[in-house]
Design an enzyme around this catalytic site. Sequence first.
Site, PDB file in Angstrom:
ATOM      1  N   SER A  50      26.297   5.375  20.779  1.00  0.00           N
ATOM      2  CA  SER A  50      25.603   4.027  21.301  1.00  0.00           C
ATOM      3  C   SER A  50      24.176   4.360  21.786  1.00  0.00           C
ATOM      4  O   SER A  50      23.703   5.594  22.087  1.00  0.00           O
ATOM      5  CB  SER A  50      26.363   3.773  22.771  1.00  0.00           C
ATOM      6  OG  SER A  50      25.510   2.753  23.245  1.00  0.00           O
ATOM      7  N   TYR A 108      28.863   4.172  31.232  1.00  0.00           N
ATOM      8  CA  TYR A 108      29.290   4.022  29.599  1.00  0.00           C
ATOM      9  C   TYR A 108      28.469   5.076  28.774  1.00  0.00           C
ATOM     10  O   TYR A 108      29.012   5.573  27.862  1.00  0.00           O
ATOM     11  CB  TYR A 108      28.892   2.678  29.381  1.00  0.00           C
ATOM     12  CG  TYR A 108      28.976   2.262  27.930  1.00  0.00           C
ATOM     13  CD1 TYR A 108      30.265   2.548  26.934  1.00  0.00           C
ATOM     14  CD2 TYR A 108      27.627   2.074  27.165  1.00  0.00           C
ATOM     15  CE1 TYR A 108      30.191   2.125  25.867  1.00  0.00           C
ATOM     16  CE2 TYR A 108      27.768   1.999  25.994  1.00  0.00           C
ATOM     17  CZ  TYR A 108      28.749   1.899  25.086  1.00  0.00           C
ATOM     18  OH  TYR A 108      29.008   1.508  23.782  1.00  0.00           O
TER      19      TYR A 108
END
Length: 367
Positions: free
Chosen positions: A155, A180
């Site tokens: 990501s 995350y």
Amino acid sequence: MKSSGFEPNTSFQPNINLHKKTMLLTGVAGFIGSNLAKRMLDDFDDVKIIGIDNMNDYYDVRLKEYRLEQFLSYSNFTFIKGSIADKELVNNIFKDYKPDIVVNLAAQAGVRYSVINPDAYIESNLIGFYNILEACRHSYDGGENSVEHLVYASSSSVYGTNKKVPYSVEDKVDNPVSLYAATKKSDELLAYAYSKLYNIPSTGLRFFTVYGPAGRPDMAYFGFTNKLRNNQTIQIFNYGNCKRDFTYVDDIVEGVVRVMQKAPVRKDGEDGLPESPYKVYNIGNSSPVNLLDFVNILQQELIRAGVLDKDYDFEAHKELVAMQPGDVPVTYADTSALEADFGYKPSTSLRDGLRKFAEWYAEFYKG
């Protein structure tokens, strides 16, 4: 192979032929996973896809079911409902189907949700990915057919508080601002170690703000649309000063398909030991858009598609607020490595992409 609608580029030289291969695709009912599965099923008649998804209720399960419906009728597609955190299940899938290519897209997504529910991220993003890596490792046991290439989702969040833009894969990514992001950086480190220790060709892909039809409702464009349609006020963070590198889902899928076909090359280093056959790439549009401009285009396309009335009072439904924990002010991809190795760069304009989303939304939620 059928035409994908993308122009071929002679600088792209694959070293894996996807025809007649078995592909394990985790997170197959997810936004990117379902689009990738559809692309592969349409373009490669002889590819066998094993798709797994736990179908969790992080967002409306009906969307996941809708995505699955489009390819469950394909004879070369097998769906398994389950979690990659289930080690026995993962091992049995590898034993029964012996995948040649593994694409790991299963993950607990969302920056803000990781602040309140960290357990879900540890289970899926760390334990689940570890199980995939272990299964890839043991696919080489006893001279068995081995995994030729592991491709996995990382990501843009890994860049955290980096000040330099655009973000380059050469930049240090040691300052995550969300759990995350920390799990995604951890996945990259785990993949590197496994590639080095067990000679597993692996490629990580740092996705930049993916959007499009049947996307994730927790993403800004989808959440804004739901609220505007319900006559609610939308909150625009950092007082509208955020910039995002929005990337249309078809562009992401094209990048993944190309990457699948070109694994990092196994070779020995000067010490006679294997070098790590490991790569990481950014996939983004390389054209960050101010959040206020993004919302303005979205509003125009929602009106055009009939989701909102032509005289909708947008200003009355907009609130500028401070930055939220875990967010970053800008995401901006340097895609030069992707262009050099795969002859490809995402190019769908934001207006074209949001138009397709708005048209899908009008159809899906009609009435």
